[in-house]
Design a protein around this motif. Structure first.
Motif, PDB file in Angstrom:
ATOM      1  N   PHE A   1       2.443  -8.507  26.256  1.00  7.31           N
ATOM      2  CA  PHE A   1       1.904  -7.242  26.718  1.00  7.31           C
ATOM      3  C   PHE A   1       1.094  -5.979  26.045  1.00  7.31           C
ATOM      4  N   LEU A   2       2.115  -6.345  25.285  1.00  5.50           N
ATOM      5  CA  LEU A   2       1.496  -5.046  24.899  1.00  5.50           C
ATOM      6  C   LEU A   2       0.179  -4.824  24.300  1.00  5.50           C
ATOM      7  N   GLY A   3      -0.434  -4.077  24.139  1.00  4.37           N
ATOM      8  CA  GLY A   3      -2.070  -4.150  24.136  1.00  4.37           C
ATOM      9  C   GLY A   3      -3.010  -4.430  25.395  1.00  4.37           C
ATOM     10  N   ASN A   4      -1.985  -5.628  26.508  1.00  6.12           N
ATOM     11  CA  ASN A   4      -3.132  -5.756  27.618  1.00  6.12           C
ATOM     12  C   ASN A   4      -3.157  -4.758  29.046  1.00  6.12           C
ATOM     13  N   ASP A   5      -4.303  -4.683  28.866  1.00  2.00           N
ATOM     14  CA  ASP A   5      -4.380  -3.238  29.814  1.00  2.00           C
ATOM     15  C   ASP A   5      -4.372  -4.555  31.801  1.00  2.00           C
ATOM     16  N   LYS A   6      -4.681  -5.185  31.529  1.00  2.00           N
ATOM     17  CA  LYS A   6      -3.881  -6.363  32.790  1.00  2.00           C
ATOM     18  C   LYS A   6      -2.768  -5.406  33.497  1.00  2.00           C
ATOM     19  N   PHE A   7      -2.048  -5.220  32.610  1.00  2.00           N
ATOM     20  CA  PHE A   7      -0.754  -5.033  32.579  1.00  2.00           C
ATOM     21  C   PHE A   7       0.101  -3.536  32.420  1.00  2.00           C
ATOM     22  N   PRO A   8      -1.180  -2.071  33.587  1.00  2.00           N
ATOM     23  CA  PRO A   8      -0.207  -0.625  32.016  1.00  2.00           C
ATOM     24  C   PRO A   8       0.435  -1.195  32.509  1.00  2.00           C
ATOM     25  N   SER A   9       1.686  -1.141  33.235  1.00  2.00           N
ATOM     26  CA  SER A   9       2.863  -0.858  33.635  1.00  2.00           C
ATOM     27  C   SER A   9       4.177  -1.329  32.645  1.00  2.00           C
ATOM     28  N   LEU A  10       3.174  -2.495  31.763  1.00  2.00           N
ATOM     29  CA  LEU A  10       4.157  -2.704  30.971  1.00  2.00           C
ATOM     30  C   LEU A  10       3.563  -2.116  29.339  1.00  2.00           C
ATOM     31  N   SER A  11       2.853  -2.288  28.907  1.00  4.51           N
ATOM     32  CA  SER A  11       1.587  -1.167  28.343  1.00  4.51           C
ATOM     33  C   SER A  11       0.930  -0.452  28.092  1.00  4.51           C
ATOM     34  N   LYS A  12       1.172   0.732  28.920  1.00  2.00           N
ATOM     35  CA  LYS A  12       0.859   2.164  29.027  1.00  2.00           C
ATOM     36  C   LYS A  12       2.384   2.550  29.010  1.00  2.00           C
TER      37      LYS A  12
ATOM     38  N   TYR B   1       9.898   7.010  33.114  1.00  2.00           N
ATOM     39  CA  TYR B   1      11.098   6.839  32.142  1.00  2.00           C
ATOM     40  C   TYR B   1      10.819   7.859  30.566  1.00  2.00           C
ATOM     41  N   HIS B   2       9.771   9.307  30.845  1.00  2.00           N
ATOM     42  CA  HIS B   2       9.559   9.684  29.908  1.00  2.00           C
ATOM     43  C   HIS B   2       8.683   8.775  28.987  1.00  2.00           C
ATOM     44  N   GLY B   3       7.491   8.627  29.418  1.00  2.00           N
ATOM     45  CA  GLY B   3       7.002   8.295  28.873  1.00  2.00           C
ATOM     46  C   GLY B   3       6.728   7.021  28.111  1.00  2.00           C
ATOM     47  N   LEU B   4       7.945   6.029  28.468  1.00  2.00           N
ATOM     48  CA  LEU B   4       8.299   5.045  27.385  1.00  2.00           C
ATOM     49  C   LEU B   4       7.163   3.959  27.988  1.00  2.00           C
ATOM     50  N   THR B   5       6.559   2.755  26.586  1.00  2.00           N
ATOM     51  CA  THR B   5       6.180   2.021  27.269  1.00  2.00           C
ATOM     52  C   THR B   5       6.949   0.785  26.414  1.00  2.00           C
TER      53      THR B   5
ATOM     54  N   GLU C   1       5.840  -2.102  23.795  1.00  2.00           N
ATOM     55  CA  GLU C   1       6.553  -1.140  22.540  1.00  2.00           C
ATOM     56  C   GLU C   1       8.180  -1.078  22.213  1.00  2.00           C
ATOM     57  N   THR C   2       8.761  -0.787  23.185  1.00  2.00           N
ATOM     58  CA  THR C   2      10.096  -0.724  23.276  1.00  2.00           C
ATOM     59  C   THR C   2      11.075  -1.958  23.332  1.00  2.00           C
ATOM     60  N   PHE C   3      10.293  -2.594  23.905  1.00  2.00           N
ATOM     61  CA  PHE C   3      11.204  -3.800  24.063  1.00  2.00           C
ATOM     62  C   PHE C   3      10.520  -5.226  23.558  1.00  2.00           C
ATOM     63  N   GLY C   4       8.972  -4.870  22.966  1.00  2.00           N
ATOM     64  CA  GLY C   4       9.214  -6.214  22.628  1.00  2.00           C
ATOM     65  C   GLY C   4       8.831  -7.718  23.688  1.00  2.00           C
ATOM     66  N   ASP C   5       9.961  -9.033  23.410  1.00  2.00           N
ATOM     67  CA  ASP C   5       9.984  -9.912  23.957  1.00  2.00           C
ATOM     68  C   ASP C   5      10.877 -10.092  25.234  1.00  2.00           C
ATOM     69  N   LEU C   6      11.375  -8.567  25.659  1.00  2.00           N
ATOM     70  CA  LEU C   6      12.194  -8.612  26.235  1.00  2.00           C
ATOM     71  C   LEU C   6      11.377  -7.673  27.600  1.00  2.00           C
ATOM     72  N   ALA C   7      10.028  -7.077  27.297  1.00  2.00           N
ATOM     73  CA  ALA C   7       9.749  -6.013  28.275  1.00  2.00           C
ATOM     74  C   ALA C   7       9.685  -6.158  30.232  1.00  2.00           C
TER      75      ALA C   7
END
Length: 130
Positions: free
Chosen positions: A30-41, A46-50, A53-59
């Motif tokens: 999901f990282l860097g994939n603009d189709k899923f902004p709720s996961l990649s932005k 959640y205080h700017g948490l991505t 980026e933070t959870f990787g495979d468990l995002a």
């Protein structure tokens, strides 16, 4: 690679407790994939948490828990959880019986003169037969 299951019938083996399960393989980036902004932005709630980026495979899994519980409240009542886990104890036996019943029906239909064709993986001649 995301599968949604109803736990109500096949996992539980009864209709006494409604429930569901979401299974994520964790193989999608999901990282860097603009189709899923709720996961990649960054997520302002959640205080700017991505999440990616933070959870990787468990995002997706963490997002589903955090945001789903916050916004929708899909949590199972303790007694319903008990009924579901009790039903899961007999899952292997029930699936064995389902498969056996399906095989018998397929064999019956395969031998019936008014049935043109039957596709069932374990029937002789099927390309998926073991």
């Amino acid at each position: 690679d995301i599968v949604v299951h109803s736990t109500t019938k096949f996992l539980s083996g009864h209709g006494n407790a409604m429930g569901g399960a979401v299974v994520d393989s964790g193989r999608f980036s999901f990282l860097g994939n603009d189709k899923f902004p709720s996961l990649s932005k960054p997520e302002p709630a959640y205080h700017g948490l991505t999440f990616a980026e933070t959870f990787g495979d468990l995002a997706f899994t963490i997002y589903g828990h955090a945001v789903g519980l916050r916004d929708l409240g899909p949590t199972m009542a303790p007694f319903n959880a008990f009924l579901t886990i009790t039903g899961i104890e007999t899952l292997s036996l029930r699936m064995e019986r389902h498969c056996e019943n399906g095989r018998r029906v397929a064999e019956f239909l395969n031998g019936h003169p008014e049935v043109a064709w039957v596709s069932f993986a374990t029937l002789p001649g099927n390309k998926y037969a073991p």
